[in-house]
Design a protein around this motif. Structure first.
Motif, PDB file in Angstrom:
ATOM      1  N   LEU A 122      95.704  14.038   8.465  1.00 26.21           N
ATOM      2  CA  LEU A 122      94.667  13.973   7.448  1.00 26.21           C
ATOM      3  C   LEU A 122      94.554  15.314   6.747  1.00 26.21           C
ATOM      4  O   LEU A 122      94.492  16.361   7.400  1.00 26.21           O
ATOM      5  CB  LEU A 122      93.322  13.613   8.104  1.00 26.21           C
ATOM      6  CG  LEU A 122      92.118  13.424   7.186  1.00 26.21           C
ATOM      7  CD1 LEU A 122      92.328  12.229   6.262  1.00 26.21           C
ATOM      8  CD2 LEU A 122      90.851  13.236   8.023  1.00 26.21           C
ATOM      9  N   GLU A 123      94.549  15.286   5.418  1.00 22.06           N
ATOM     10  CA  GLU A 123      94.434  16.524   4.649  1.00 22.06           C
ATOM     11  C   GLU A 123      93.116  16.626   3.882  1.00 22.06           C
ATOM     12  O   GLU A 123      92.631  17.728   3.645  1.00 22.06           O
ATOM     13  CB  GLU A 123      95.608  16.664   3.677  1.00 22.06           C
ATOM     14  CG  GLU A 123      96.935  16.861   4.374  1.00 22.06           C
ATOM     15  CD  GLU A 123      98.087  17.074   3.414  1.00 22.06           C
ATOM     16  OE1 GLU A 123      97.836  17.406   2.233  1.00 22.06           O
ATOM     17  OE2 GLU A 123      99.251  16.884   3.831  1.00 22.06           O
ATOM     18  N   LYS A 124      92.531  15.549   3.504  1.00 20.64           N
ATOM     19  CA  LYS A 124      91.267  15.574   2.765  1.00 20.64           C
ATOM     20  C   LYS A 124      90.121  15.564   3.774  1.00 20.64           C
ATOM     21  O   LYS A 124      89.551  14.522   4.102  1.00 20.64           O
ATOM     22  CB  LYS A 124      91.171  14.379   1.815  1.00 20.64           C
ATOM     23  CG  LYS A 124      92.294  14.308   0.786  1.00 20.64           C
ATOM     24  CD  LYS A 124      92.275  15.523  -0.144  1.00 20.64           C
ATOM     25  CE  LYS A 124      93.343  15.414  -1.220  1.00 20.64           C
ATOM     26  NZ  LYS A 124      93.369  16.607  -2.107  1.00 20.64           N
ATOM     27  N   LEU A 125      89.761  16.738   4.275  1.00 19.97           N
ATOM     28  CA  LEU A 125      88.789  16.824   5.357  1.00 19.97           C
ATOM     29  C   LEU A 125      87.352  16.962   4.875  1.00 19.97           C
ATOM     30  O   LEU A 125      86.417  16.740   5.645  1.00 19.97           O
ATOM     31  CB  LEU A 125      89.127  18.010   6.263  1.00 19.97           C
ATOM     32  CG  LEU A 125      90.517  17.986   6.905  1.00 19.97           C
ATOM     33  CD1 LEU A 125      90.697  19.201   7.814  1.00 19.97           C
ATOM     34  CD2 LEU A 125      90.736  16.703   7.683  1.00 19.97           C
ATOM     35  N   ALA A 126      87.151  17.372   3.627  1.00 24.51           N
ATOM     36  CA  ALA A 126      85.801  17.566   3.077  1.00 24.51           C
ATOM     37  C   ALA A 126      84.983  18.519   3.937  1.00 24.51           C
ATOM     38  O   ALA A 126      83.838  18.244   4.291  1.00 24.51           O
ATOM     39  CB  ALA A 126      85.088  16.224   2.917  1.00 24.51           C
ATOM     40  N   LEU A 127      85.571  19.653   4.253  1.00 20.39           N
ATOM     41  CA  LEU A 127      84.896  20.647   5.082  1.00 20.39           C
ATOM     42  C   LEU A 127      83.801  21.394   4.348  1.00 20.39           C
ATOM     43  O   LEU A 127      82.904  21.967   4.972  1.00 20.39           O
ATOM     44  CB  LEU A 127      85.922  21.664   5.607  1.00 20.39           C
ATOM     45  CG  LEU A 127      86.946  21.151   6.616  1.00 20.39           C
ATOM     46  CD1 LEU A 127      88.021  22.199   6.834  1.00 20.39           C
ATOM     47  CD2 LEU A 127      86.278  20.780   7.921  1.00 20.39           C
ATOM     48  N   TYR A 128      83.863  21.404   3.025  1.00 16.72           N
ATOM     49  CA  TYR A 128      82.949  22.206   2.225  1.00 16.72           C
ATOM     50  C   TYR A 128      82.162  21.314   1.269  1.00 16.72           C
ATOM     51  O   TYR A 128      82.579  20.196   0.962  1.00 16.72           O
ATOM     52  CB  TYR A 128      83.733  23.250   1.413  1.00 16.72           C
ATOM     53  CG  TYR A 128      84.685  24.057   2.244  1.00 16.72           C
ATOM     54  CD1 TYR A 128      84.228  25.118   3.007  1.00 16.72           C
ATOM     55  CD2 TYR A 128      86.053  23.749   2.273  1.00 16.72           C
ATOM     56  CE1 TYR A 128      85.096  25.865   3.784  1.00 16.72           C
ATOM     57  CE2 TYR A 128      86.926  24.482   3.048  1.00 16.72           C
ATOM     58  CZ  TYR A 128      86.449  25.541   3.814  1.00 16.72           C
ATOM     59  OH  TYR A 128      87.315  26.257   4.584  1.00 16.72           O
ATOM     60  N   PRO A 129      81.028  21.800   0.774  1.00 15.44           N
ATOM     61  CA  PRO A 129      80.332  21.078  -0.300  1.00 15.44           C
ATOM     62  C   PRO A 129      81.276  20.853  -1.481  1.00 15.44           C
ATOM     63  O   PRO A 129      82.229  21.623  -1.676  1.00 15.44           O
ATOM     64  CB  PRO A 129      79.194  22.035  -0.673  1.00 15.44           C
ATOM     65  CG  PRO A 129      78.980  22.870   0.543  1.00 15.44           C
ATOM     66  CD  PRO A 129      80.337  23.033   1.175  1.00 15.44           C
ATOM     67  N   LYS A 130      81.029  19.824  -2.273  1.00 19.56           N
ATOM     68  CA  LYS A 130      81.987  19.402  -3.304  1.00 19.56           C
ATOM     69  C   LYS A 130      82.442  20.522  -4.223  1.00 19.56           C
ATOM     70  O   LYS A 130      83.635  20.659  -4.499  1.00 19.56           O
ATOM     71  CB  LYS A 130      81.387  18.263  -4.139  1.00 19.56           C
ATOM     72  CG  LYS A 130      81.465  16.910  -3.463  1.00 19.56           C
ATOM     73  CD  LYS A 130      81.071  15.801  -4.415  1.00 19.56           C
ATOM     74  CE  LYS A 130      81.262  14.434  -3.758  1.00 19.56           C
ATOM     75  NZ  LYS A 130      80.910  13.321  -4.685  1.00 19.56           N
ATOM     76  N   ALA A 131      81.515  21.326  -4.691  1.00 18.74           N
ATOM     77  CA  ALA A 131      81.882  22.383  -5.633  1.00 18.74           C
ATOM     78  C   ALA A 131      82.838  23.379  -5.006  1.00 18.74           C
ATOM     79  O   ALA A 131      83.808  23.823  -5.629  1.00 18.74           O
ATOM     80  CB  ALA A 131      80.625  23.100  -6.134  1.00 18.74           C
ATOM     81  N   LEU A 132      82.604  23.731  -3.740  1.00 24.04           N
ATOM     82  CA  LEU A 132      83.471  24.688  -3.056  1.00 24.04           C
ATOM     83  C   LEU A 132      84.776  24.034  -2.616  1.00 24.04           C
ATOM     84  O   LEU A 132      85.811  24.697  -2.552  1.00 24.04           O
ATOM     85  CB  LEU A 132      82.747  25.272  -1.837  1.00 24.04           C
ATOM     86  CG  LEU A 132      81.547  26.174  -2.125  1.00 24.04           C
ATOM     87  CD1 LEU A 132      80.894  26.621  -0.819  1.00 24.04           C
ATOM     88  CD2 LEU A 132      81.968  27.391  -2.941  1.00 24.04           C
ATOM     89  N   ASP A 133      84.712  22.732  -2.317  1.00 27.53           N
ATOM     90  CA  ASP A 133      85.901  22.047  -1.819  1.00 27.53           C
ATOM     91  C   ASP A 133      87.002  21.973  -2.867  1.00 27.53           C
ATOM     92  O   ASP A 133      88.191  21.894  -2.531  1.00 27.53           O
ATOM     93  CB  ASP A 133      85.534  20.632  -1.353  1.00 27.53           C
ATOM     94  CG  ASP A 133      86.485  20.120  -0.287  1.00 27.53           C
ATOM     95  OD1 ASP A 133      86.712  20.841   0.700  1.00 27.53           O
ATOM     96  OD2 ASP A 133      86.997  18.995  -0.447  1.00 27.53           O
TER      97      ASP A 133
END
Length: 207
Positions: free
Chosen positions: A173-184
């Motif tokens: 998996l590469e799309k982990l969404a570790l950060y808020p959208k703007a930072l991601d």
């Protein structure tokens, strides 16, 4: 702690842990014994244990901490102090790129794990990947005294290591969404991956 480090510690780091707990708890098999290599104080493993009471965790780390929330043993960062096929799962969560020889430690994990290896790490492919990763590492880890050699690998290097060590990716998996959208959009991109690898070659594990 400067302003960026403070924001990271109190907001971004907590989100990262929440996301990783949600992802990791679904990858670890039932009633597994888990060795968390480079675990820090063991907080991530502790959080997973809170939601998966069937699991048992112990940790390894090169840095000594006075307070740990799981049993943690000091090690040299190169040789895992465990017998061959002695634990079900070995975890490396943002650890291998901090080592001088990621391949050697991955080989040790292949020796020690009975069932699988779980890796959260980085890919250095893409525009500005390396400076972005170095910046992220410095903000997230420098204040703890963590080594920052920046041994980030290309996808081809990961693939070659997995093939050589007879490790088969069963989840990637590469799309982990570790950060808020703007930072991601900048710090997420294709810089991160989470993989579960089956350990298949008995002779390789005994090396």
């Amino acid at each position: 702690m400067n302003l960026l480090e403070s924001v990271h510690a109190h907001y971004i780091q907590q989100r990262r842990i929440d996301v990783l707990v949600r992802r990791l708890k679904s990858l670890i098999p039932p009633k597994a014994s888990v060795l968390d290599v480079g675990c820090g104080d063991g907080h991530l493993a502790y959080r997973i244990k809170q939601e998966r009471a069937d699991l048992s965790f112990r940790g390894l780390d090169v840095l000594f901490r006075k307070e740990n929330v799981i049993p943690v043993q000091h090690f040299d960062g190169q040789t895992i102090p465990a017998d061959a096929a002695s634990v079900d799962v070995v975890m490396f969560i943002d650890v291998l790129h901090h080592t001088e020889n990621p391949y050697a430690l991955l080989r040790e994990a292949a020796r020690v794990a009975r069932k699988s290896i779980i890796i959260k790490d980085h890919l250095i492919d893409g525009i500005l990947a390396e400076p972005t990763l170095r910046f992220m590492d410095r903000i997230g880890n420098a204040r703890y005294g963590v080594a920052l050699p920046g041994n980030y690998w290309h996808q081809s290097q990961w693939d070659e290591a997995f093939e050589t060590l007879a490790l088969t990716p069963v989840d990637w998996l590469e799309k982990l969404a570790l950060y808020p959208k703007a930072l991601d959009l900048f710090f997420g991109r294709s810089l991160h991956f989470l993989a579960q690898l089956d350990v298949g070659n008995q002779s390789m594990r005994a090396c």
